[in-house]
Motif scaffolding. Structure first.
Motif, PDB file in Angstrom:
ATOM      1  N   LYS A  66       0.842  -1.187   0.000  1.00 40.15           N
ATOM      2  CA  LYS A  66       0.000   0.000   0.000  1.00 40.15           C
ATOM      3  C   LYS A  66       0.880   1.240   0.000  1.00 40.15           C
ATOM      4  CE  LYS A  66      -0.540   0.810   4.976  1.00 40.15           C
ATOM      5  NZ  LYS A  66      -1.526   1.054   6.059  1.00 40.15           N
ATOM      6  N   ILE A  67       0.301   2.369  -0.411  1.00 41.13           N
ATOM      7  CA  ILE A  67       1.028   3.633  -0.389  1.00 41.13           C
ATOM      8  C   ILE A  67       1.233   4.037   1.059  1.00 41.13           C
ATOM      9  CG2 ILE A  67       0.929   6.079  -1.009  1.00 41.13           C
ATOM     10  CD1 ILE A  67      -0.824   5.250  -3.391  1.00 41.13           C
ATOM     11  N   CYS A  68       2.472   4.315   1.419  1.00 36.17           N
ATOM     12  CA  CYS A  68       2.764   4.577   2.824  1.00 36.17           C
ATOM     13  C   CYS A  68       3.848   5.637   2.956  1.00 36.17           C
ATOM     14  CB  CYS A  68       3.205   3.279   3.492  1.00 36.17           C
ATOM     15  SG  CYS A  68       3.385   3.412   5.287  1.00 36.17           S
ATOM     16  N   CYS A  69       3.485   6.790   3.502  1.00 36.19           N
ATOM     17  CA  CYS A  69       4.441   7.836   3.847  1.00 36.19           C
ATOM     18  C   CYS A  69       4.395   8.043   5.359  1.00 36.19           C
ATOM     19  CB  CYS A  69       4.103   9.146   3.139  1.00 36.19           C
ATOM     20  SG  CYS A  69       4.268   9.101   1.344  1.00 36.19           S
ATOM     21  N   MET A  70       5.517   8.452   5.927  1.00 30.57           N
ATOM     22  CA  MET A  70       5.595   8.693   7.366  1.00 30.57           C
ATOM     23  C   MET A  70       5.595  10.194   7.643  1.00 30.57           C
ATOM     24  SD  MET A  70       5.702   5.494   8.173  1.00 30.57           S
ATOM     25  CE  MET A  70       6.018   5.523   9.950  1.00 30.57           C
ATOM     26  N   ASP A  71       5.377  10.546   8.891  1.00 26.15           N
ATOM     27  CA  ASP A  71       5.429  11.957   9.279  1.00 26.15           C
ATOM     28  C   ASP A  71       6.825  12.530   9.077  1.00 26.15           C
ATOM     29  OD1 ASP A  71       2.763  11.987   9.966  1.00 26.15           O
ATOM     30  OD2 ASP A  71       3.134  11.527  12.083  1.00 26.15           O
ATOM     31  N   ASN A  72       7.833  11.694   9.244  1.00 26.28           N
ATOM     32  CA  ASN A  72       9.225  12.118   9.076  1.00 26.28           C
ATOM     33  C   ASN A  72       9.533  12.251   7.583  1.00 26.28           C
ATOM     34  OD1 ASN A  72      11.966  12.523   9.002  1.00 26.28           O
ATOM     35  ND2 ASN A  72      12.479  10.829  10.377  1.00 26.28           N
ATOM     36  N   PRO A  73       9.784  13.474   7.094  1.00 31.79           N
ATOM     37  CA  PRO A  73      10.022  13.660   5.649  1.00 31.79           C
ATOM     38  C   PRO A  73      11.330  13.042   5.162  1.00 31.79           C
ATOM     39  CG  PRO A  73      10.461  15.694   6.847  1.00 31.79           C
ATOM     40  CD  PRO A  73       9.842  14.749   7.843  1.00 31.79           C
ATOM     41  N   GLU A  74      12.192  12.652   6.074  1.00 31.04           N
ATOM     42  CA  GLU A  74      13.457  12.040   5.669  1.00 31.04           C
ATOM     43  C   GLU A  74      13.298  10.556   5.353  1.00 31.04           C
ATOM     44  OE1 GLU A  74      16.473  12.861   8.525  1.00 31.04           O
ATOM     45  OE2 GLU A  74      16.378  15.044   8.250  1.00 31.04           O
ATOM     46  N   ILE A  75      12.170  10.001   5.681  1.00 28.76           N
ATOM     47  CA  ILE A  75      11.892   8.596   5.378  1.00 28.76           C
ATOM     48  C   ILE A  75      11.168   8.530   4.037  1.00 28.76           C
ATOM     49  CG2 ILE A  75      10.677   6.506   6.074  1.00 28.76           C
ATOM     50  CD1 ILE A  75      10.929   7.431   8.955  1.00 28.76           C
ATOM     51  N   THR A  76      11.758   7.812   3.098  1.00 31.90           N
ATOM     52  CA  THR A  76      11.185   7.711   1.763  1.00 31.90           C
ATOM     53  C   THR A  76       9.848   6.986   1.785  1.00 31.90           C
ATOM     54  OG1 THR A  76      13.402   7.657   0.784  1.00 31.90           O
ATOM     55  CG2 THR A  76      11.588   6.882  -0.589  1.00 31.90           C
ATOM     56  N   CYS A  77       8.871   7.542   1.077  1.00 25.51           N
ATOM     57  CA  CYS A  77       7.559   6.902   0.986  1.00 25.51           C
ATOM     58  C   CYS A  77       7.684   5.545   0.283  1.00 25.51           C
ATOM     59  CB  CYS A  77       6.594   7.773   0.197  1.00 25.51           C
ATOM     60  SG  CYS A  77       6.148   9.327   1.001  1.00 25.51           S
ATOM     61  N   HIS A  78       6.845   4.627   0.682  1.00 23.63           N
ATOM     62  CA  HIS A  78       6.764   3.331  -0.001  1.00 23.63           C
ATOM     63  C   HIS A  78       5.553   3.365  -0.925  1.00 23.63           C
ATOM     64  CE1 HIS A  78       6.697  -0.899  -0.891  1.00 23.63           C
ATOM     65  NE2 HIS A  78       5.520  -1.046  -0.333  1.00 23.63           N
ATOM     66  N   ILE A  79       5.809   3.287  -2.235  1.00 24.08           N
ATOM     67  CA  ILE A  79       4.731   3.310  -3.219  1.00 24.08           C
ATOM     68  C   ILE A  79       4.863   2.085  -4.107  1.00 24.08           C
ATOM     69  CG2 ILE A  79       3.641   4.600  -5.093  1.00 24.08           C
ATOM     70  CD1 ILE A  79       4.783   7.139  -3.882  1.00 24.08           C
ATOM     71  N   PRO A  80       4.075   1.061  -3.869  1.00 24.24           N
ATOM     72  CA  PRO A  80       4.140  -0.156  -4.693  1.00 24.24           C
ATOM     73  C   PRO A  80       3.836   0.155  -6.157  1.00 24.24           C
ATOM     74  CG  PRO A  80       2.867  -0.530  -2.691  1.00 24.24           C
ATOM     75  CD  PRO A  80       3.087   0.951  -2.800  1.00 24.24           C
ATOM     76  N   TRP A  81       4.309  -0.718  -7.013  1.00 23.68           N
ATOM     77  CA  TRP A  81       4.161  -0.547  -8.458  1.00 23.68           C
ATOM     78  C   TRP A  81       2.698  -0.357  -8.841  1.00 23.68           C
ATOM     79  CZ3 TRP A  81       2.701  -4.145 -12.610  1.00 23.68           C
ATOM     80  CH2 TRP A  81       3.053  -3.661 -13.880  1.00 23.68           C
ATOM     81  N   THR A  82       2.413   0.683  -9.580  1.00 22.47           N
ATOM     82  CA  THR A  82       1.101   1.075 -10.132  1.00 22.47           C
ATOM     83  C   THR A  82       0.114   1.626  -9.102  1.00 22.47           C
ATOM     84  OG1 THR A  82      -0.173  -1.002  -9.935  1.00 22.47           O
ATOM     85  CG2 THR A  82       1.328  -0.780 -11.847  1.00 22.47           C
ATOM     86  N   GLN A  83       0.460   1.570  -7.818  1.00 16.75           N
ATOM     87  CA  GLN A  83      -0.545   1.918  -6.816  1.00 16.75           C
ATOM     88  C   GLN A  83      -0.925   3.398  -6.806  1.00 16.75           C
ATOM     89  OE1 GLN A  83      -2.354  -0.349  -4.897  1.00 16.75           O
ATOM     90  NE2 GLN A  83      -1.373  -1.559  -6.502  1.00 16.75           N
TER      91      GLN A  83
END
Length: 218
Positions: A66-83
């Motif tokens: 799933k698309i997942c970003c954290m409050d900490n902007p230094e942590i790269t968001c996880h965006i699965p393929w095509t999501q």
């Protein structure tokens, strides 16, 4: 281009993926166009922003599909393929076509009163003739490709207005100019036709590419 003023979304369908933009809201996000002020593009954009701003709470969620970003902007968001693309766009279009809002899959700003106008190139107009990836990898010659497509019942495979050529899966970057414009191959035939407009201006397709060595990927 002539269709742009009349449609909120213009795209194409891939038969092998079972896509149908006007029935279930599925289409290829490799091409998305639409008229100015498109309700579809607006709704997709709002849903994409919300998906990025709806932050995950635990680091373990970064491993989920799933698309997942954290409050900490230094942590790269996880965006699965095509999501972020089709994963959201299909849900949005499907919801708009059904003229109702599903609270669990997006923002509450969707215009549900008017069904969007949608056009997708499909069947013998689709930008992906059936099994073109197999053709480009295993049956690259025009003659053998046409025999293969004929057995599949694919109409006009070399007469589409545009193509998705899966360049990430085909070693286009390693090909010479001669290989790129070899008209005995499917790829060479399509590349030659794509650059044929330069011929009328006195510049050959090969000469045009010479000025941009290594950037001959369509």
């Amino acid at each position: 281009v002539q269709r742009l003023p009349f449609y909120d979304l213009i795209s194409y369908e891939t038969l092998e993926a079972g896509q149908s933009c006007s029935v279930d809201g599925s289409f290829s996000s490799n091409l998305m166009a639409g008229r100015r002020g498109s309700s579809v593009h607006f709704a997709i954009w709002e849903a994409q922003k919300q998906a990025l701003m709806n932050h995950c709470k635990r680091m373990s969620e970064l491993k989920l599909e799933k698309i997942c970003c954290m409050d900490n902007p230094e942590i790269t968001c996880h965006i699965p393929w095509t999501q972020l693309g089709e994963g959201i766009a299909h849900k949005v279009l499907r919801r708009l076509l059904r003229k109702h809002i599903q609270k669990d899959t997006g923002p509450s700003v969707f215009p549900a009163s008017v069904s969007p106008s949608v056009f997708c190139f499909k069947h013998f107009e689709s930008f992906v003739p059936r099994q073109i990836d197999v053709v480009l990898r295993e049956k690259p010659k025009v003659d053998e490709a046409l025999v293969f497509w004929n057995k599949l019942g694919e109409q006009r495979p070399l007469d589409r207005i545009a193509y998705h050529l899966f360049n990430s899966n085909i070693p286009v970057g390693k090909m010479t100019r001669e290989q790129l414009f070899d008209t005995t191959t499917v790829l060479g035939t399509l590349y030659t036709r794509s650059f044929s407009g330069a011929m009328s201006e006195g510049t050959s397709s090969v000469a045009q590419l010479t000025a941009n060595v290594g950037s001959a990927s369509l």
